[in-house]
Structure formats: structure tokens, C-alpha cells
Design a protein around this motif. Structure first.
Motif, PDB file in Angstrom:
ATOM      1  N   GLU A  28       0.315  10.758 -45.889  1.00 21.38           N
ATOM      2  CA  GLU A  28      -0.519  11.309 -44.822  1.00 21.38           C
ATOM      3  C   GLU A  28      -1.730  12.073 -45.353  1.00 21.38           C
ATOM      4  N   GLY A  29      -1.956  12.033 -46.679  1.00 20.88           N
ATOM      5  CA  GLY A  29      -3.170  12.602 -47.246  1.00 20.88           C
ATOM      6  C   GLY A  29      -3.061  13.994 -47.818  1.00 20.88           C
ATOM      7  N   ALA A  30      -1.862  14.599 -47.761  1.00 19.20           N
ATOM      8  CA  ALA A  30      -1.700  15.939 -48.332  1.00 19.20           C
ATOM      9  C   ALA A  30      -1.632  15.876 -49.852  1.00 19.20           C
ATOM     10  N   ARG A  31      -2.023  16.951 -50.491  1.00 17.15           N
ATOM     11  CA  ARG A  31      -1.754  17.149 -51.914  1.00 17.15           C
ATOM     12  C   ARG A  31      -0.450  17.944 -51.993  1.00 17.15           C
ATOM     13  N   VAL A  32       0.522  17.375 -52.689  1.00 16.07           N
ATOM     14  CA  VAL A  32       1.894  17.870 -52.591  1.00 16.07           C
ATOM     15  C   VAL A  32       2.376  18.459 -53.913  1.00 16.07           C
ATOM     16  N   ALA A  33       2.810  19.700 -53.866  1.00 15.43           N
ATOM     17  CA  ALA A  33       3.486  20.322 -55.002  1.00 15.43           C
ATOM     18  C   ALA A  33       4.988  20.104 -54.799  1.00 15.43           C
ATOM     19  N   VAL A  34       5.570  19.291 -55.658  1.00 15.12           N
ATOM     20  CA  VAL A  34       6.988  18.971 -55.590  1.00 15.12           C
ATOM     21  C   VAL A  34       7.744  19.938 -56.494  1.00 15.12           C
ATOM     22  N   ALA A  35       8.536  20.808 -55.897  1.00 16.12           N
ATOM     23  CA  ALA A  35       9.297  21.791 -56.666  1.00 16.12           C
ATOM     24  C   ALA A  35      10.769  21.413 -56.665  1.00 16.12           C
ATOM     25  N   ASP A  36      11.375  21.474 -57.829  1.00 20.28           N
ATOM     26  CA  ASP A  36      12.802  21.193 -57.929  1.00 20.28           C
ATOM     27  C   ASP A  36      13.369  22.003 -59.083  1.00 20.28           C
ATOM     28  N   LEU A  37      14.686  22.037 -59.168  1.00 23.19           N
ATOM     29  CA  LEU A  37      15.330  22.850 -60.184  1.00 23.19           C
ATOM     30  C   LEU A  37      14.955  22.393 -61.592  1.00 23.19           C
ATOM     31  N   THR A  38      14.786  21.084 -61.781  1.00 25.03           N
ATOM     32  CA  THR A  38      14.365  20.568 -63.078  1.00 25.03           C
ATOM     33  C   THR A  38      13.011  19.880 -62.949  1.00 25.03           C
ATOM     34  N   LEU A  39      12.209  19.993 -63.964  1.00 16.66           N
ATOM     35  CA  LEU A  39      10.898  19.359 -63.962  1.00 16.66           C
ATOM     36  C   LEU A  39      11.029  17.846 -63.927  1.00 16.66           C
ATOM     37  N   GLU A  40      12.058  17.312 -64.581  1.00 15.28           N
ATOM     38  CA  GLU A  40      12.250  15.856 -64.614  1.00 15.28           C
ATOM     39  C   GLU A  40      12.449  15.295 -63.209  1.00 15.28           C
ATOM     40  N   GLU A  44       9.772  12.742 -61.122  1.00 14.91           N
ATOM     41  CA  GLU A  44      10.109  11.429 -60.567  1.00 14.91           C
ATOM     42  C   GLU A  44       9.518  11.271 -59.166  1.00 14.91           C
ATOM     43  N   ALA A  45       9.623  12.307 -58.366  1.00 19.25           N
ATOM     44  CA  ALA A  45       9.055  12.248 -57.016  1.00 19.25           C
ATOM     45  C   ALA A  45       7.532  12.196 -57.074  1.00 19.25           C
ATOM     46  N   VAL A  46       6.942  12.954 -57.985  1.00 26.07           N
ATOM     47  CA  VAL A  46       5.487  12.941 -58.144  1.00 26.07           C
ATOM     48  C   VAL A  46       4.988  11.543 -58.502  1.00 26.07           C
ATOM     49  N   GLU A  47       5.682  10.896 -59.405  1.00 29.59           N
ATOM     50  CA  GLU A  47       5.280   9.546 -59.807  1.00 29.59           C
ATOM     51  C   GLU A  47       5.336   8.575 -58.637  1.00 29.59           C
ATOM     52  N   ALA A  48       6.353   8.716 -57.777  1.00 25.24           N
ATOM     53  CA  ALA A  48       6.443   7.851 -56.600  1.00 25.24           C
ATOM     54  C   ALA A  48       5.277   8.091 -55.649  1.00 25.24           C
ATOM     55  N   ILE A  49       4.904   9.359 -55.473  1.00 26.56           N
ATOM     56  CA  ILE A  49       3.767   9.693 -54.611  1.00 26.56           C
ATOM     57  C   ILE A  49       2.476   9.136 -55.188  1.00 26.56           C
ATOM     58  N   GLN A  50       2.297   9.305 -56.469  1.00 21.28           N
ATOM     59  CA  GLN A  50       1.076   8.822 -57.123  1.00 21.28           C
ATOM     60  C   GLN A  50       0.984   7.302 -57.097  1.00 21.28           C
ATOM     61  N   GLN A  51       2.098   6.631 -57.293  1.00 18.37           N
ATOM     62  CA  GLN A  51       2.097   5.168 -57.250  1.00 18.37           C
ATOM     63  C   GLN A  51       1.724   4.635 -55.872  1.00 18.37           C
ATOM     64  N   ALA A  52       1.982   5.434 -54.844  1.00 25.33           N
ATOM     65  CA  ALA A  52       1.614   5.048 -53.482  1.00 25.33           C
ATOM     66  C   ALA A  52       0.193   5.478 -53.129  1.00 25.33           C
ATOM     67  N   GLY A  53      -0.524   6.039 -54.101  1.00 28.38           N
ATOM     68  CA  GLY A  53      -1.909   6.428 -53.881  1.00 28.38           C
ATOM     69  C   GLY A  53      -2.123   7.874 -53.510  1.00 28.38           C
ATOM     70  N   GLY A  54      -1.065   8.680 -53.553  1.00 24.46           N
ATOM     71  CA  GLY A  54      -1.177  10.080 -53.191  1.00 24.46           C
ATOM     72  C   GLY A  54      -1.453  10.984 -54.374  1.00 24.46           C
ATOM     73  N   THR A  55      -1.593  12.261 -54.083  1.00 25.11           N
ATOM     74  CA  THR A  55      -1.869  13.281 -55.096  1.00 25.11           C
ATOM     75  C   THR A  55      -0.729  14.298 -55.097  1.00 25.11           C
TER      76      THR A  55
END
Length: 259
Positions: A28-40, A44-55
Motif C-alpha cells: 500500500e506504499g508505506a515504508r515499513v520498519a519490521v521489528a522482531d526479536l531477532t534481526l534474521e 526475512e520479512a523485509v526481503e519479502a516486502i522489497q521483492q514485491a517492490g516495497g520499502t
């Protein structure tokens, strides 16, 4: 796109509901900070967002750690200049009857859900108040409204989130900040999948009976709420154009709970 150029923080977003919302926000065009207990997990979620064209950006964040939360929010503002949306989603579960419940397990569940949400809220509001606008969202549950056996710390924490949401709606109004809580029914996340055999053992019934006679018994159609259902509500609330929608609990449960 409904969230174009909005800056969002989502905790517990490495998997499950949090990840589904993060990916939908990215679409939907947001820039998303994905926070989780582990960086790994976050990455993984960041890579999925980026592969779909997101930031997106990944943050390692233990929401019960005051310093980690403060530093995470600062990293977002340093990178993108502000924070528009924050979703306190991180959560855990513990299954036990009250009379057998260890105090440490009680404290752990409340610490993640309730204290973690407070720390995220406080850090986010300090940034939102600077810009005079913002959206706080909380991941509640139908258990914010009602109770089930064997889940007393979870039920207590989810009820507490409802109160926090309403308090933030009252305080945030003069700063242009809205606050709402999403209350899903059962969604087949890893958290719920883990509960099925635990409840079967505790109740002395089959896993199929847990699903049919415990989890979905009071829905209108015997269906689980989906990740997509919850993500759509999270987008709608964040995109809502005015303070007419604030301090509200939005139940997404196939009719399990009606209000």
C-alpha cells in the motif's frame, strides 16, 4: 495506494499477523520498519516486502527492553525522518489453568503484551506529537472482550491493551493522534498452531475437537479468521482520514464475538 509515503513500525512482524500486515503495508506504499526479536526473522520479512517492490528496514527489538525500543524508534526517525504509524503486535501465549500457573509465566506474558505495548506507545507518541499527527494500533483479540479457560495471563493482557488504547485515544487527540485496537478471532498463526495440541492435552480431547468445539464453536460459519482479514483492517484503520474513528475496538472474528 492507501498508505503512500507513510512511515510505519510493526513489532513482532517477523511472522504471523505482524508479517502479513507489514507486507500489506508495503504493497500500500508505506515504508515499513519490521521489528522482531531477532534481526534474521525481521530481515526475512523485509526481503519479502522489497521483492514485491516495497520499502522496508529490519530492526532487532525485544519490546520488553526499554533501551531496545527507544533505539529502534530513533533508528526509524534517523532513516526516514518521522513516524506516522505504530502497531504494538508482539505477543506470546501460555496455556495453563490458574491454579497451576507459575508466576514467572504469568509475568512473561504480561510483560511482552502489555509492558511491551506501553514502551512502544511511549516512544512512538514522543515522535508523533512532534509532527502533530499519527496512528497507534494495538493487536488485541476477542480475548480483549471475553475469556477462555487456560489463558488467564493472555486474557488479562489483552483486556489491558483495550484500556491502554482508549487512554491513548483520549490523550492523543489534541496532538492529532488516533488510537484503535484490532481484535481478531483465531488465526492459524504459529502461536495458534502451538495451542491446538496443548489444549487437546489439557482438556483430554482430540486436536480436531479443539478446533471445532473450542476455537470455532461460536463463529457463524466455523471458519478461522485469516491473515488477510486482519491486514486489511490494519490498513483501513491507518488510512482512515479523521479522528472520527479512535478509541475503538474492531472485532474480526467471523461473528465469534459481536458488539
Amino acid at each position: 495506494m492507501r498508505l503512500e509515503n507513510r512511515i510505519a513500525l510493526i513489532t513482532g512482524a517477523g511472522r504471523g499477523i505482524g508479517r502479513a500486515i507489514a507486507e500489506q503495508y508495503g504493497r500500500e506504499g508505506a515504508r515499513v520498519a519490521v521489528a522482531d526479536l531477532t534481526l534474521e526473522s525481521a530481515q526475512e520479512a523485509v526481503e519479502a516486502i522489497q521483492q514485491a517492490g516495497g520499502t522496508a528496514m529490519a530492526l532487532a527489538m525485544d519490546v520488553t527492553n526499554e533501551k531496545a525500543v527507544e533505539e529502534g524508534v530513533k533508528a526509524i526517525v534517523d532513516e526516514w525522518g518521522r513516524l506516522d504509524i505504530a502497531i504494538a503486535n508482539a505477543g506470546i501465549q501460555h496455556i495453563d489453568p490458574v491454579h497451576n500457573l507459575a508466576y514467572a509465566d504469568w509475568c512473561k506474558v504480561l510483560d511482552v503484551h502489555l509492558n511491551g505495548a506501553f514502551l512502544v506507545t511511549r516512544a512512538a507518541l514522543n515522535e508523533m506529537y512532534k509532527t502533530g499527527s499519527g496512528c497507534m494500533l494495538y493487536m488485541g483479540s476477542v480475548h480483549s472482550m471475553t475469556a477462555s479457560p487456560l489463558k488467564s495471563p493472555y486474557v488479562t493482557a489483552k483486556h489491558g491493551l483495550l484500556g491502554l488504547c482508549r487512554a491513548v485515544a483520549k490523550e492523543g487527540a489534541e496532538h492529532g493522534v488516533s488510537s484503535n485496537i484490532i481484535c481478531p478471532g483465531f488465526v492459524r498463526t504459529p502461536l495458534v498452531e502451538k495451542q491446538i495440541p496443548e489444549q487437546a492435552k489439557e482438556l483430554g480431547i482430540s486436536e480436531e475437537e479443539v478446533i471445532r468445539d473450542v476455537m470455532l464453536k461460536h463463529t457463524v460459519d466455523g471458519k478461522f479468521t485469516t491473515l488477510e482479514d486482519v491486514a486489511e483492517v490494519a490498513v483501513h484503520l491507518a488510512a482512515f482520514p479523521s479522528a472520527a474513528l479512535t478509541g475503538q475496538s474492531i472485532v474480526v472474528s467471523h461473528g465469534w464475538h459481536m458488539q
